[in-house]
Design an enzyme around this catalytic site. Structure first.
Site, mmCIF file in Angstrom:
data_model
loop_
_atom_site.group_PDB
_atom_site.id
_atom_site.type_symbol
_atom_site.label_atom_id
_atom_site.label_comp_id
_atom_site.label_asym_id
_atom_site.label_seq_id
_atom_site.Cartn_x
_atom_site.Cartn_y
_atom_site.Cartn_z
ATOM 1 N N ASP A 92 4.026 -33.731 19.924
ATOM 2 C CA ASP A 92 4.385 -34.192 18.591
ATOM 3 C C ASP A 92 3.154 -34.746 17.854
ATOM 4 O O ASP A 92 2.347 -35.459 18.451
ATOM 5 C CB ASP A 92 5.456 -35.285 18.729
ATOM 6 C CG ASP A 92 6.168 -35.585 17.432
ATOM 7 O OD1 ASP A 92 6.718 -34.651 16.827
ATOM 8 O OD2 ASP A 92 6.197 -36.762 17.028
ATOM 9 N N GLU A 149 1.611 -29.805 17.881
ATOM 10 C CA GLU A 149 2.192 -29.750 16.537
ATOM 11 C C GLU A 149 1.059 -30.012 15.542
ATOM 12 O O GLU A 149 0.809 -31.134 15.119
ATOM 13 C CB GLU A 149 3.307 -30.784 16.346
ATOM 14 C CG GLU A 149 4.099 -30.484 15.077
ATOM 15 C CD GLU A 149 4.735 -31.688 14.395
ATOM 16 O OE1 GLU A 149 5.454 -31.473 13.413
ATOM 17 O OE2 GLU A 149 4.505 -32.825 14.818
HETATM 18 C C1 GLC Z 1 7.222 -34.498 14.144
HETATM 19 C C2 GLC Z 1 8.648 -34.083 14.402
HETATM 20 C C3 GLC Z 1 9.536 -34.736 13.397
HETATM 21 C C4 GLC Z 1 9.417 -36.236 13.537
HETATM 22 C C5 GLC Z 1 7.963 -36.682 13.467
HETATM 23 C C6 GLC Z 1 7.799 -38.075 13.979
HETATM 24 O O1 GLC Z 1 6.747 -34.044 12.932
HETATM 25 O O2 GLC Z 1 8.738 -32.683 14.375
HETATM 26 O O3 GLC Z 1 10.873 -34.344 13.530
HETATM 27 O O4 GLC Z 1 10.146 -36.864 12.525
HETATM 28 O O5 GLC Z 1 7.115 -35.888 14.249
HETATM 29 O O6 GLC Z 1 7.931 -38.108 15.368
#
Ligand code: GLC
Ligand code: CA
Length: 543
Positions: free
Chosen positions: A222, A284
């Site tokens: 994440d 991500e």
């Molecule tokens: C990432 C996740 C999202 C979340 C954020 C904070 O972007 O995909 O859903 O709100 O991180 O953890």
């Protein structure tokens, strides 16, 4: 399209090539991943919330769909302020979702079906209910304090700096007991961890091993580039907008993405290297320019190449090329995706309804014909659209914190429709955590299952074909001349053609039609006819 003299094997001789795990071609290269948003995927005990046993009950469905791996969104104990992305305990399963034993069963049942399992790791922040943060709140002298970012406000009583959270509110919340502020790049219930404190990286190495030892095949990380914040916590400067002349926040100012983050991923890689078969790390990270610093043999394997361009041939081509340039090297290739749990579903983005679904099929052929991996988001194989969840039922902190100004992300998180004619489209007998809209069951899996023209059948066919092709295609594509509004490329013996226009086009193209998105697409005597918003795959070596 350019001619070549080689006319080799006809398409029927395409052979399935097993995804062999060799040094040069680990299992995940070219793999298709399926993202499971656990809360909304499958509910085994009819409490309105998806769970691990629900996933187990649908593994056969996923196998038949034709994916290679699943990524499960966070299932840890959590107060669910951001639906699992606020983790209170990294070593357990939220009782709503099951137990550690259920997780082990997911892994063993998935592996028995030759499906890999990715866990979602949330290293940037914990929940405010995490024992570390709870201890940190006890007193300004508590040693846990330094595991987070606590800082004094400015003399005028405002927060330590002007940073904003991703959810639109200030990135700082006051801890009334001490009078200091703590940082959160997301919701106030998600305090950011201070990665400069060596205890944090040390703990995450333990967490990393924990799920790998439970059989996980890797992680989706994440907000992977955010872990370290700039040390001076300086205000983001204001600059003059070159167009309007108005003052605005400097977009080039680097709050996150500090060089030290790469040391963390190098350490994680060394841990992963101790496991066999190879485990993977997917970051991500969406910005192509950033990715090249992370997608390296000693760091991460993949990041997301999300195509969100308007339905326009030139824009799609540019977006694809930008992502391809971000994955240089002879074997690296992007991980294509169109949707996830954070964005408006792509059928809706592409125009919605019949047209949106037609374009989504064509887009699928365009992206899945390219070298690289693919990430599908649950429900796209059913052609699901964004749902307009009634405001009083929305739960996304983005919606709540914006005071209703932002629509939020609930619309793409509505539970999966499994059965026609059942309440809540067969997801659960009780009202699910997010309501399913009237008529949702028309998309149900069992409604599409046997139908030749359904989205589900189309996905199954595309994934089956791709499975045959992936091991025999090179890592390069060649764009071919095509009329404006049409994209054509050759990827080895696969030719991909997509018509973005609202009217049919006729193209000259050799080979044999493998699949088309539209029943009226045809290929005869070297002429390919593509109806509006449609696409096709051809075997260019077939006579
Ligand atoms: C990432 C996740 C999202 C979340 C954020 C904070 O972007 O995909 O859903 O709100 O991180 O953890
Ligand atoms: Ca349940």
């Amino acid at each position: 399209m350019a001619k070549t003299k080689r006319r080799l094997r006809p398409a029927k001789h395409l052979k399935a090539v097993p995804a062999v795990e060799t040094w040069s071609r680990p299992w995940w290269r070219g793999a298709v991943f399926y993202q499971i948003y656990i809360r909304s995927f499958a509910d085994s005990n009819d409490d309105g919330i998806g769970d691990l046993q629900g996933i187990i009950s649908r593994l056969e469905y996923l196998k038949r769909l034709g994916v290679d791996a699943i990524w499960i969104t966070p299932f840890y104990p959590s107060p669910q302020k951001d639906h699992g992305y606020d983790v209170a305990d990294y070593y357990d399963v939220n009782p709503e979702y099951g137990t550690l034993k259920d997780f082990d069963e997911v892994v063993s049942r998935a592996h028995a079906l030759r499906l890999k399992v990715l866990v979602d790791l949330v290293p940037n922040h914990t929940s405010d209910q995490h024992p570390w943060f709870q201890a940190a709140l006890k007193s300004p002298d508590d040693p846990h304090r330094s595991l987070y970012y606590f800082a004094d406000g400015k003399p005028d009583g405002s927060p330590p700096n002007n940073w904003e959270s991703a959810f639109g509110v200030p990135a700082w919340t006051k801890d009334d007991r001490s009078g200091q502020w703590y940082m959160h790049l997301f919701a106030p219930e998600q305090p950011d961890l201070n990665w400069w404190n060596p205890k944090v990286p040390k703990e995450f190495e333990k967490i990393l091993k924990f799920w790998l030892d439970h059989g996980a095949d890797g992680y989706r990380i994440d907000v992977a580039s955010a872990l370290f914040k700039r040390k001076d916590l300086a205000d983001r400067p204001t600059v003059k907008d070159p167009v309007t002349g108005q003052p605005k926040l400097d977009a080039t100012f680097k709050m996150i993405d500090q060089p030290e983050v790469h040391e963390v991923y190098r350490a994680w890689r060394r841990i992963l290297n101790q496991y066999q078969p190879p485990r993977v790390l997917v970051g991500e990270i969406f910005e192509p320019r950033r990715q090249a610093r992370y997608i390296l043999p000693d760091q991460l394997d993949m990041a997301f190449a999300m195509v969100r361009a308007r339905w326009n041939a030139a824009l799609w081509k540019r977006s694809i090329e930008v992502d391809q340039r971000a994955s240089p090297g002879p074997v690296a290739a992007p991980s294509w995706t169109q949707s996830n749990h954070d964005v408006v579903r792509h059928v809706t983005r592409l125009g919605g309804g019949f047209m949106g679904r037609a374009r989504a099929r064509a887009a699928l052929l365009l992206l899945l014909g390219l070298p690289g991996q693919a990430f599908l988001y649950q429900g796209e194989e059913l052609g699901l659209e964004e749902v307009d969840v009634p405001p009083d039922q929305r739960q996304d902190p983005f919606f709540i914190l914006s005071g209703g100004k932002e629509a939020g992300r609930d619309g793409c998180r509505v539970p999966m429709p499994w059965s026609r004619g059942l309440p809540n489209a067969g997801f659960s007998t009780v009202a699910p955590w997010l309501p399913t809209p009237p008529g949702w069951d028309r998309y149900a899996v069992d409604a599409q299952d046997g139908s030749a023209g359904s989205m589900l059948t189309f996905y199954r066919r595309v994934l089956a074909l791709r499975r045959q092709l992936v091991g025999i295609l090179p890592n390069q594509v060649r764009w071919c001349p095509a009329p404006q509004g049409v994209l054509v490329y050759e990827h080895g013996r696969l030719t991909v053609a997509v018509n973005f226009l609202g009217r049919p086009v006729e193209l000259v193209s050799r080979g044999r039609l493998l699949i088309a998105t539209h029943p009226l697409a045809s290929h005869r005597k070297g002429r390919l006819i593509l109806p509006a918003n449609s696409g096709a795959w051809l075997d260019n070596l077939a006579p």
